[in-house]
Design an enzyme around this catalytic site. Sequence first.
Site, PDB file in Angstrom:
ATOM      1  N   SER A   1       0.831  -1.199   0.000  1.00  0.00           N
ATOM      2  CA  SER A   1       0.000   0.000   0.000  1.00  0.00           C
ATOM      3  C   SER A   1       0.872   1.258   0.000  1.00  0.00           C
ATOM      4  CB  SER A   1      -0.938  -0.058   1.224  1.00  0.00           C
ATOM      5  OG  SER A   1      -2.012   0.804   1.090  1.00  0.00           O
TER       6      SER A   1
ATOM      7  N   HIS B   1      -8.007  -5.407  -0.020  1.00  0.00           N
ATOM      8  CA  HIS B   1      -6.744  -4.700   0.187  1.00  0.00           C
ATOM      9  C   HIS B   1      -5.997  -5.221   1.422  1.00  0.00           C
ATOM     10  CE1 HIS B   1      -3.873  -1.533  -0.357  1.00  0.00           C
ATOM     11  NE2 HIS B   1      -4.105  -1.016   0.827  1.00  0.00           N
TER      12      HIS B   1
ATOM     13  N   ASP C   1      -9.015  -6.642  -4.407  1.00  0.00           N
ATOM     14  CA  ASP C   1      -8.667  -5.333  -3.821  1.00  0.00           C
ATOM     15  C   ASP C   1      -9.482  -4.255  -4.540  1.00  0.00           C
ATOM     16  OD1 ASP C   1      -7.476  -3.001  -2.882  1.00  0.00           O
ATOM     17  OD2 ASP C   1      -5.442  -3.812  -2.973  1.00  0.00           O
TER      18      ASP C   1
HETATM   19  N1  COA Z   1     -18.703  -5.489  16.297  1.00  0.00           N
HETATM   20  C1  COA Z   1     -17.685  -5.006  17.055  1.00  0.00           C
HETATM   21  N2  COA Z   1     -16.434  -5.488  17.011  1.00  0.00           N
HETATM   22  C2  COA Z   1     -16.173  -6.488  16.143  1.00  0.00           C
HETATM   23  C3  COA Z   1     -17.180  -7.019  15.320  1.00  0.00           C
HETATM   24  C4  COA Z   1     -18.494  -6.499  15.414  1.00  0.00           C
HETATM   25  N3  COA Z   1     -19.478  -6.939  14.652  1.00  0.00           N
HETATM   26  N4  COA Z   1     -16.616  -7.994  14.571  1.00  0.00           N
HETATM   27  C5  COA Z   1     -15.312  -8.069  14.899  1.00  0.00           C
HETATM   28  N5  COA Z   1     -15.040  -7.146  15.858  1.00  0.00           N
HETATM   29  C6  COA Z   1     -13.755  -6.856  16.479  1.00  0.00           C
HETATM   30  C7  COA Z   1     -13.115  -8.111  17.060  1.00  0.00           C
HETATM   31  O1  COA Z   1     -13.563  -8.329  18.382  1.00  0.00           O
HETATM   32  C8  COA Z   1     -11.651  -7.740  16.992  1.00  0.00           C
HETATM   33  O2  COA Z   1     -11.333  -6.855  18.041  1.00  0.00           O
HETATM   34  P1  COA Z   1      -9.797  -6.688  18.536  1.00  0.00           P
HETATM   35  O3  COA Z   1      -9.003  -6.181  17.358  1.00  0.00           O
HETATM   36  O4  COA Z   1      -9.864  -5.697  19.647  1.00  0.00           O
HETATM   37  O5  COA Z   1      -9.343  -8.052  18.980  1.00  0.00           O
HETATM   38  C9  COA Z   1     -11.558  -6.976  15.687  1.00  0.00           C
HETATM   39  O6  COA Z   1     -12.861  -6.449  15.431  1.00  0.00           O
HETATM   40  C10 COA Z   1     -11.160  -7.905  14.563  1.00  0.00           C
HETATM   41  O7  COA Z   1     -11.215  -7.226  13.348  1.00  0.00           O
HETATM   42  P2  COA Z   1     -11.199  -8.037  12.009  1.00  0.00           P
HETATM   43  O8  COA Z   1     -11.178  -7.061  10.916  1.00  0.00           O
HETATM   44  O9  COA Z   1     -12.299  -9.049  11.998  1.00  0.00           O
HETATM   45  O10 COA Z   1      -9.810  -8.808  12.115  1.00  0.00           O
HETATM   46  P3  COA Z   1      -9.043  -9.582  10.963  1.00  0.00           P
HETATM   47  O11 COA Z   1      -8.288 -10.687  11.594  1.00  0.00           O
HETATM   48  O12 COA Z   1      -9.982  -9.911   9.850  1.00  0.00           O
HETATM   49  O13 COA Z   1      -8.003  -8.487  10.415  1.00  0.00           O
HETATM   50  C11 COA Z   1      -6.416  -6.749  10.753  1.00  0.00           C
HETATM   51  C12 COA Z   1      -6.881  -8.142  11.161  1.00  0.00           C
HETATM   52  C13 COA Z   1      -5.265  -6.339  11.664  1.00  0.00           C
HETATM   53  C14 COA Z   1      -5.908  -6.786   9.313  1.00  0.00           C
HETATM   54  C15 COA Z   1      -7.608  -5.774  10.855  1.00  0.00           C
HETATM   55  O14 COA Z   1      -8.176  -5.823  12.103  1.00  0.00           O
HETATM   56  C16 COA Z   1      -7.260  -4.343  10.598  1.00  0.00           C
HETATM   57  O15 COA Z   1      -6.825  -3.624  11.485  1.00  0.00           O
HETATM   58  N6  COA Z   1      -7.451  -3.908   9.343  1.00  0.00           N
HETATM   59  C17 COA Z   1      -7.084  -2.592   8.923  1.00  0.00           C
HETATM   60  C18 COA Z   1      -5.632  -2.577   8.728  1.00  0.00           C
HETATM   61  C19 COA Z   1      -5.246  -1.505   7.812  1.00  0.00           C
HETATM   62  O16 COA Z   1      -4.966  -0.409   8.241  1.00  0.00           O
HETATM   63  N7  COA Z   1      -5.247  -1.865   6.528  1.00  0.00           N
HETATM   64  C20 COA Z   1      -4.961  -0.969   5.475  1.00  0.00           C
HETATM   65  C21 COA Z   1      -3.533  -0.767   5.271  1.00  0.00           C
HETATM   66  S1  COA Z   1      -3.344   0.458   4.085  1.00  0.00           S
END
Ligand code: COA
Length: 339
Positions: free
Chosen positions: A135, A317, A288
């Site tokens: 990214s 993405h 993506d």
């Molecule tokens: N309501 C509230 N919270 C929820 C939920 C809902 N319906 N569903 C899931 N969650 C919470 C989970 O409890 C978990 O919480 P925690 O992080 O405090 O443990 C979190 O959401 C999980 O998120 P999720 O997106 O399902 O995790 P993942 O394993 O699929 O993805 C990451 C992991 C790190 C990639 C993702 O969380 C993330 O941060 N994505 C954005 C990263 C980013 O910046 N990407 C772009 C780069 S340019």
Amino acid sequence: MSQEIFHSSFPFILESGASLPNLQLAYTVHGQLNDKKDKVIWVIHALTGDADVLNWWSGLVGKDKYFDPSENYIVCANLLGSCYGSSSPLTLNSSTNQAFFYDFPHITTRDMAKALDLLRIHLNISNIHTLIGGSLGGQVALEWAYTLQDKVENAIVLASSAKASPWIIAFNESQRMAIESDCTWGELREDAGSKGLQAARAMAMISYRHPDNFLSNQSDNEEKTDGFRISSYLRYQGQKLSKRFDAFTYWTLTKAIDSHDLGRGRGGTKNALSHLSCQVLAVGIDKDLLYLKEESEFIARNVQNGEYKEIYSTYGHDAFLIEYEQLKNILNSFFTKNN
Ligand code: COA
């Protein structure tokens, strides 16, 4: 994480012509620089990432992982403009004796690459074996590879582009509009715009995933007319980011993404890409919706030694942060050919 801070003793001249006094970059190193200095892996993080690569890329970097510090010298620095220890809108502006806040200068991906190069020289690294980033990290990797030329052997660019598309800028602009509409935006405090930042993150999360991903992970099992799972998910993600990040940095870094154009002043994007002489692996993600896979294919097609590979994932993405098995297979096949 044992993070160190590099301080430059000279004013840092930005692409805009503005000068940033007291440039600092937070960074981590893992492993030893061997005598031949030929095993340097330099990782560049994405928008809200930091120098702690063993944490945010734990499936790829670390002991017994694909990039193992016992075999490599792994460097990751917090990008210029980011709030995790590098010069950012929250660092001290010596001319006002308070944080820069709204006065932090406009920075570009080229400025970010230039700052990384100062750190490279400080660390006495003459050659980088592999430069890798996703990214925003991929954009900076391309910019840096352009100026490094034969000082870098391999550039691996994941879910990224040679130039920010109007589509990417549109997402960023609407997210900055969300920040602007927060009534605290304009105040001189670190949490100004934090509600707006939450809305911005929610919008960003939509762009980071494919609809199929939300369908399988966030569908409601019971019939309802309100209080949907996806709603609480997006609100949660917004709140989570606002606890670790600030709206000033978000503003600065999204503007830097918008500025990204490898071809600016270099005869256009194709021409600039054709000057890259290192091996370039461009990895696209089939689903993506933000950085389209065609943008990665374009990079691979126009550099001198390019290869395109694809990750298949409804994570869209975000897949470059999640699909470790596919990533490892892609890296294996690339390095088998090119080492
Ligand atoms: N309501 C509230 N919270 C929820 C939920 C809902 N319906 N569903 C899931 N969650 C919470 C989970 O409890 C978990 O919480 P925690 O992080 O405090 O443990 C979190 O959401 C999980 O998120 P999720 O997106 O399902 O995790 P993942 O394993 O699929 O993805 C990451 C992991 C790190 C990639 C993702 O969380 C993330 O941060 N994505 C954005 C990263 C980013 O910046 N990407 C772009 C780069 S340019």
